[in-house]
Scaffold this motif. Structure first.
Motif, PDB file in Angstrom:
ATOM      1  N   UNK A  51       0.838  -1.191   0.000  1.00 17.00           N
ATOM      2  CA  UNK A  51       0.000   0.000   0.000  1.00 17.00           C
ATOM      3  C   UNK A  51       0.874   1.242   0.000  1.00 17.00           C
ATOM      4  N   UNK A  52       0.328   2.329  -0.545  1.00 16.57           N
ATOM      5  CA  UNK A  52       0.978   3.641  -0.588  1.00 16.57           C
ATOM      6  C   UNK A  52       2.365   3.572  -1.225  1.00 16.57           C
ATOM      7  N   UNK A  53       2.464   2.877  -2.349  1.00 14.35           N
ATOM      8  CA  UNK A  53       3.708   2.784  -3.101  1.00 14.35           C
ATOM      9  C   UNK A  53       3.734   3.929  -4.103  1.00 14.35           C
ATOM     10  N   UNK A  54       4.851   4.663  -4.143  1.00 18.86           N
ATOM     11  CA  UNK A  54       5.016   5.778  -5.064  1.00 18.86           C
ATOM     12  C   UNK A  54       6.034   5.379  -6.131  1.00 18.86           C
ATOM     13  N   UNK A  86       6.750   2.352  -0.080  1.00 20.30           N
ATOM     14  CA  UNK A  86       7.995   2.314  -0.848  1.00 20.30           C
ATOM     15  C   UNK A  86       7.978   3.457  -1.858  1.00 20.30           C
ATOM     16  N   UNK A  87       9.149   4.082  -2.068  1.00 20.31           N
ATOM     17  CA  UNK A  87       9.294   5.120  -3.093  1.00 20.31           C
ATOM     18  C   UNK A  87      10.326   4.650  -4.105  1.00 20.31           C
ATOM     19  N   UNK A  88       9.924   4.677  -5.375  1.00 25.29           N
ATOM     20  CA  UNK A  88      10.837   4.352  -6.473  1.00 25.29           C
ATOM     21  C   UNK A  88      10.842   5.577  -7.376  1.00 25.29           C
ATOM     22  N   UNK A 124       8.930   0.853   3.477  1.00 24.45           N
ATOM     23  CA  UNK A 124       9.591   2.156   3.592  1.00 24.45           C
ATOM     24  C   UNK A 124      10.980   2.200   2.959  1.00 24.45           C
ATOM     25  N   UNK A 125      11.213   1.390   1.957  1.00 24.14           N
ATOM     26  CA  UNK A 125      12.450   1.475   1.177  1.00 24.14           C
ATOM     27  C   UNK A 125      12.310   2.633   0.198  1.00 24.14           C
TER      28      UNK A 125
END
Length: 147
Positions: free
Chosen positions: A3-6, A25-27, A47-48
């Motif tokens: 959830x809440x992956x950017x 996670x932010x990519x 939270x990577x």
């Protein structure tokens, strides 16, 4: 997919069916995650953050690349198998570093793998080669080499 992956514009996910991405996670832009062969896997914990231009590739079958929760991979870091790569929790790898789980030895190509334990900081431009374990809480200065 958590959830809440950017995922920013310009990100490439090749072989995404063999990837697991945690929550929050932010990519960032121009990042590439690629699985090239069978039985390979990429795991990003909760939270990577993969900063812009990160390149992560499995190269060979049975290659696993895992990045633990709360870890940050800086801009233009390159990470590749064919050996396994395990990055612990709360790690930071600064820009332009390389993590290469293969090495040319007297007997040919090795695939021993790389382990970076929890709470490590890897400075900018560091090269980490196959067979290395970096112990919990270690700091590797900018431009260093671990082989």
């Amino acid at each position: 997919m958590g959830q809440k992956v950017c995922i920013s514009q310009g990100v490439e996910l090749l072989g995404a069916s063999a990837m697991e991405i945690g929550n929050n996670v932010k990519i960032l832009r121009d990042t590439r995650l690629e699985i090239r062969d069978i039985n390979s896997f990429i795991y990003l914990g909760n939270r990577v953050c993969l900063d812009r231009g990160v390149d992560i590739r499995t190269a060979g079958s049975d290659c696993w690349i895992e990045i633990g929760e709360n870890s940050y991979i800086g801009p233009y870091v390159c990470m590749a198998g064919p050996g396994n790569i395990n990055i612990g929790k709360n790690c930071q790898i600064a820009s332009h570093s390389g993590v290469s789980a293969n090495n040319h030895r007297d007997y040919g190509l090795s695939r021993e793998g790389i382990k970076i334990e929890d709470n490590c900081w890897i400075g900018s431009g560091v090269r980490i080669l196959d067979g290395v374990t970096i112990g919990r809480g270690s700091v590797i200065g900018a431009g260093g080499c671990c082989d």
